[in-house]
Design an enzyme around this catalytic site. Sequence first.
Site, short mmCIF file in Angstrom:
data_model
loop_
_atom_site.label_atom_id
_atom_site.label_comp_id
_atom_site.label_asym_id
_atom_site.label_seq_id
_atom_site.Cartn_x
_atom_site.Cartn_y
_atom_site.Cartn_z
N HIS A 1 0.85 -1.19 0.00
CA HIS A 1 0.00 0.00 0.00
C HIS A 1 0.89 1.24 0.00
CE1 HIS A 1 -4.02 -1.59 0.17
NE2 HIS A 1 -3.69 -2.43 1.13
N ASP B 1 0.29 6.58 -4.17
CA ASP B 1 -0.85 6.13 -4.97
C ASP B 1 -1.25 7.16 -6.03
OD1 ASP B 1 -1.04 3.82 -3.51
OD2 ASP B 1 -2.87 4.34 -2.45
#
Length: 370
Positions: A138, A168
């Site tokens: 992540h 991200d």
Amino acid sequence: MTGPLTSLKVLDFSTLLPGPYATMMLADMGAEVLRVESPERMDLTRMTPPHDGGVSTAHAYLNRGKRSVTLNLKEPEAVAWVKERIHEYDVLVEQFRPGVMARFGLDYDSLSALHPGLVYCSITGYGQTGPYRDRAGHDINYLALSGVASYSGRAETGPPPLGIQVADVAGGSHHAVMGILAAVTHQRQSGEGQHVDISMTDAAFAMNAMAGAAWLAAGEEPEPEGGMLNGGAFYDYYRTADGRWLSVGSLEPPFAKQLFSVIGEPELAAKGLSPKPEDQKALKSALREAIAGKTLAQWQAIFSEQDACVEPVLTLREATEHPQIQARHMVIEVDRGDGTTQKQPGHPLKFSTTPCASAFIGRPLGADNP
């Protein structure tokens, strides 16, 4: 739609944040985006709270302007549907782990054989190659492995979990858009498509920028609070009398002169660019003491008359109401599909001739099934 990408057609197999944010940007710029979702495994952003009118605000925003169809790629009929129509699309975006699309027969090699001009973009944590290609991760992991987290935050407390997903979005989403548009430009010049391999860790590593250049070329490794821009200098945040925060970015001499004149210590401005830690500690101590003596509102009133690179740390609510954000149309109203609208973050790219637009919020699952 009026944006500069009105001739672009995108088939979107992505979920969660990086891919959907990228294809939202393409849709905002006028691309026709068809989102393909599983009827069995719902994208978690469709369920992420809070909800507005029964719809997740995350889904409503990230998937605005896109059509939605459901396909179970484990079924041969669904794969055949994609292969029959792939020639209609300029771009395919997917966010599965490496090898997943190949198991469906929808990898780049398979689809480019049918459509040689296809631009095929894969967004993953670690890329299509390397020992970590199949590893889960992540945003926080990509920032950690890329070195970014190592010199962020405070020396005593360590790296902070950031309020936004830098790897991200800045890493995955924005680099995907750049890569896609570069590949589309090449395709339209040559007729040749290609595979765009986006690694969020690669992108985060590249964003080390000045610190990365200093380490690789000069052997100077950054540390928390060790540089001019990461807390080692007076360029920092300072608490006000009412527990709010003021950002001070007055590094250049003219700005430093104004700043230290305002707090009544003009002689300190001469030390603004000093590389000596003791000088910077003295500057920070003086600012900490001075800024703690007034409320945020008082400092705002004072610095509104100064061009000193000093601004308040606003809450998100305050930011949406700020006159600069309002003037730049960074809060927009998007059609819910029932005659009402939902407020959403606006379009950061401003085009003089082909402005961005958002036709509707994220659609219900399978709303555009044949």
